[in-house]
Design a protein around this motif. Sequence first.
Motif, PDB file in Angstrom:
ATOM      1  N   GLU A  48       7.709   7.889  59.011  1.00 36.64           N
ATOM      2  CA  GLU A  48       8.171   7.414  60.327  1.00 36.64           C
ATOM      3  C   GLU A  48       7.369   6.220  60.834  1.00 36.64           C
ATOM      4  OE1 GLU A  48      10.813   8.204  62.327  1.00 36.64           O
ATOM      5  OE2 GLU A  48      11.512   9.367  60.623  1.00 36.64           O
ATOM      6  N   GLN A  49       6.191   5.993  60.281  1.00 37.44           N
ATOM      7  CA  GLN A  49       5.360   4.853  60.674  1.00 37.44           C
ATOM      8  C   GLN A  49       5.787   3.556  59.986  1.00 37.44           C
ATOM      9  OE1 GLN A  49       1.641   7.174  59.446  1.00 37.44           O
ATOM     10  NE2 GLN A  49       0.841   5.646  60.862  1.00 37.44           N
ATOM     11  N   VAL A  50       6.582   3.663  58.923  1.00 42.39           N
ATOM     12  CA  VAL A  50       6.853   2.535  58.043  1.00 42.39           C
ATOM     13  C   VAL A  50       8.115   1.793  58.464  1.00 42.39           C
ATOM     14  CG1 VAL A  50       7.205   1.829  55.649  1.00 42.39           C
ATOM     15  CG2 VAL A  50       5.719   3.775  56.176  1.00 42.39           C
ATOM     16  N   ALA A  51       7.971   0.490  58.738  1.00 36.76           N
ATOM     17  CA  ALA A  51       9.128  -0.347  59.072  1.00 36.76           C
ATOM     18  C   ALA A  51       9.921  -0.673  57.820  1.00 36.76           C
ATOM     19  CB  ALA A  51       8.664  -1.637  59.755  1.00 36.76           C
ATOM     20  N   HIS A  52       9.223  -1.071  56.753  1.00 41.45           N
ATOM     21  CA  HIS A  52       9.858  -1.354  55.470  1.00 41.45           C
ATOM     22  C   HIS A  52       8.786  -1.543  54.402  1.00 41.45           C
ATOM     23  CE1 HIS A  52       9.159  -5.389  57.205  1.00 41.45           C
ATOM     24  NE2 HIS A  52       8.841  -5.696  55.968  1.00 41.45           N
ATOM     25  N   VAL A  53       9.246  -1.512  53.140  1.00 39.90           N
ATOM     26  CA  VAL A  53       8.348  -1.691  52.008  1.00 39.90           C
ATOM     27  C   VAL A  53       8.959  -2.742  51.086  1.00 39.90           C
ATOM     28  CG1 VAL A  53       7.178  -0.582  50.061  1.00 39.90           C
ATOM     29  CG2 VAL A  53       7.640   0.734  52.147  1.00 39.90           C
ATOM     30  N   LEU A 102      10.021   5.527  45.679  1.00 45.01           N
ATOM     31  CA  LEU A 102       9.829   6.078  47.026  1.00 45.01           C
ATOM     32  C   LEU A 102      10.818   7.199  47.322  1.00 45.01           C
ATOM     33  CD1 LEU A 102       8.895   3.098  49.359  1.00 45.01           C
ATOM     34  CD2 LEU A 102       7.504   5.038  48.689  1.00 45.01           C
ATOM     35  N   ARG A 103      11.966   7.173  46.671  1.00 48.54           N
ATOM     36  CA  ARG A 103      12.970   8.228  46.857  1.00 48.54           C
ATOM     37  C   ARG A 103      12.513   9.563  46.280  1.00 48.54           C
ATOM     38  NH1 ARG A 103      13.705   5.169  50.118  1.00 48.54           N
ATOM     39  NH2 ARG A 103      15.147   3.431  50.052  1.00 48.54           N
ATOM     40  N   GLU A 104      11.497   9.525  45.428  1.00 51.86           N
ATOM     41  CA  GLU A 104      10.954  10.745  44.824  1.00 51.86           C
ATOM     42  C   GLU A 104       9.961  11.448  45.742  1.00 51.86           C
ATOM     43  OE1 GLU A 104       9.356  10.012  40.908  1.00 51.86           O
ATOM     44  OE2 GLU A 104      10.980   8.609  40.452  1.00 51.86           O
ATOM     45  N   ILE A 105       9.551  10.771  46.790  1.00 55.75           N
ATOM     46  CA  ILE A 105       8.550  11.328  47.700  1.00 55.75           C
ATOM     47  C   ILE A 105       9.266  11.928  48.907  1.00 55.75           C
ATOM     48  CG2 ILE A 105       6.496  10.851  49.075  1.00 55.75           C
ATOM     49  CD1 ILE A 105       5.977   8.446  47.227  1.00 55.75           C
ATOM     50  N   SER A 106       8.997  13.175  49.161  1.00 53.93           N
ATOM     51  CA  SER A 106       9.649  13.898  50.254  1.00 53.93           C
ATOM     52  C   SER A 106       9.484  13.169  51.586  1.00 53.93           C
ATOM     53  CB  SER A 106       9.046  15.301  50.361  1.00 53.93           C
ATOM     54  OG  SER A 106       9.625  16.014  51.421  1.00 53.93           O
ATOM     55  N   GLY A 107      10.601  12.967  52.295  1.00 55.49           N
ATOM     56  CA  GLY A 107      10.583  12.350  53.616  1.00 55.49           C
ATOM     57  C   GLY A 107      10.751  10.846  53.623  1.00 55.49           C
ATOM     58  N   TRP A 108      10.750  10.203  52.460  1.00 59.73           N
ATOM     59  CA  TRP A 108      10.780   8.747  52.388  1.00 59.73           C
ATOM     60  C   TRP A 108      12.179   8.186  52.138  1.00 59.73           C
ATOM     61  CZ3 TRP A 108       6.722   5.135  52.825  1.00 59.73           C
ATOM     62  CH2 TRP A 108       5.496   5.716  53.173  1.00 59.73           C
ATOM     63  N   SER A 109      13.212   9.003  52.135  1.00 60.54           N
ATOM     64  CA  SER A 109      14.551   8.529  51.766  1.00 60.54           C
ATOM     65  C   SER A 109      15.175   7.561  52.767  1.00 60.54           C
ATOM     66  CB  SER A 109      15.487   9.709  51.514  1.00 60.54           C
ATOM     67  OG  SER A 109      15.624  10.482  52.674  1.00 60.54           O
ATOM     68  N   PHE A 110      14.700   7.531  54.004  1.00 60.14           N
ATOM     69  CA  PHE A 110      15.275   6.627  55.000  1.00 60.14           C
ATOM     70  C   PHE A 110      14.456   5.352  55.223  1.00 60.14           C
ATOM     71  CE2 PHE A 110      17.030  10.806  56.244  1.00 60.14           C
ATOM     72  CZ  PHE A 110      18.364  10.500  56.047  1.00 60.14           C
ATOM     73  N   VAL A 111      13.324   5.223  54.529  1.00 58.95           N
ATOM     74  CA  VAL A 111      12.493   4.031  54.660  1.00 58.95           C
ATOM     75  C   VAL A 111      13.164   2.882  53.900  1.00 58.95           C
ATOM     76  CG1 VAL A 111      10.258   2.991  54.141  1.00 58.95           C
ATOM     77  CG2 VAL A 111      10.374   5.375  54.893  1.00 58.95           C
ATOM     78  N   PRO A 112      13.423   1.745  54.567  1.00 57.50           N
ATOM     79  CA  PRO A 112      14.025   0.603  53.880  1.00 57.50           C
ATOM     80  C   PRO A 112      13.069   0.014  52.838  1.00 57.50           C
ATOM     81  CG  PRO A 112      14.184   0.352  56.269  1.00 57.50           C
ATOM     82  CD  PRO A 112      13.258   1.492  56.010  1.00 57.50           C
ATOM     83  N   VAL A 113      13.581  -0.184  51.629  1.00 59.86           N
ATOM     84  CA  VAL A 113      12.785  -0.766  50.551  1.00 59.86           C
ATOM     85  C   VAL A 113      13.597  -1.852  49.848  1.00 59.86           C
ATOM     86  CG1 VAL A 113      11.403   1.316  50.153  1.00 59.86           C
ATOM     87  CG2 VAL A 113      13.505   0.971  48.871  1.00 59.86           C
ATOM     88  N   VAL A 114      12.899  -2.810  49.280  1.00 63.12           N
ATOM     89  CA  VAL A 114      13.560  -3.880  48.537  1.00 63.12           C
ATOM     90  C   VAL A 114      12.618  -4.367  47.439  1.00 63.12           C
ATOM     91  CG1 VAL A 114      12.773  -5.781  50.009  1.00 63.12           C
ATOM     92  CG2 VAL A 114      14.954  -5.972  48.811  1.00 63.12           C
ATOM     93  N   CYS A 115      13.211  -4.882  46.376  1.00 60.13           N
ATOM     94  CA  CYS A 115      12.445  -5.478  45.284  1.00 60.13           C
ATOM     95  C   CYS A 115      12.784  -6.965  45.199  1.00 60.13           C
ATOM     96  CB  CYS A 115      12.807  -4.848  43.941  1.00 60.13           C
ATOM     97  SG  CYS A 115      12.362  -3.124  43.786  1.00 60.13           S
TER      98      CYS A 115
END
Length: 123
Positions: A39-44, A61-74
């Motif tokens: 919940e602290q993370v804006a994006h990665v 990050l999808r493998e870590i519990s609770g992180w499925s809604f954190v926006p990520v990009v490569c």
Amino acid sequence: MVRGIRGATTIATNTEQEISHASLELVRELINKNKIEPEQVAHVLFTVTSDVSAAFPAKVLREISGWSFVPVVCAQEIPVPGSLPLCIRVLMTVNTDESQENISHVYLKDAVKLRPDLALTKE
């Protein structure tokens, strides 16, 4: 306060398994050392050198519990001649009350060469 938390690692070979393992190790270290909650993370943002192409490192990050809604990009790093090969970098943008000097940046394997000064931040 919004802070950037940096990290990087390297892989020995460009395989999906190595990319996933190294990326997961890196983000777990960042999360644990900085006591980050999703919940602290804006994006990665993950970046890779052009020789890292067998998998998306952000997928871990999808493998870590609770992180499925954190926006990520490569994205791909600029191909600067002589830059560190087989490198995965990450930048987490996090809401935290910690001061800049108390942020623990994580540099693993050969990536320690990128920022030896930050690799020595607080444990």
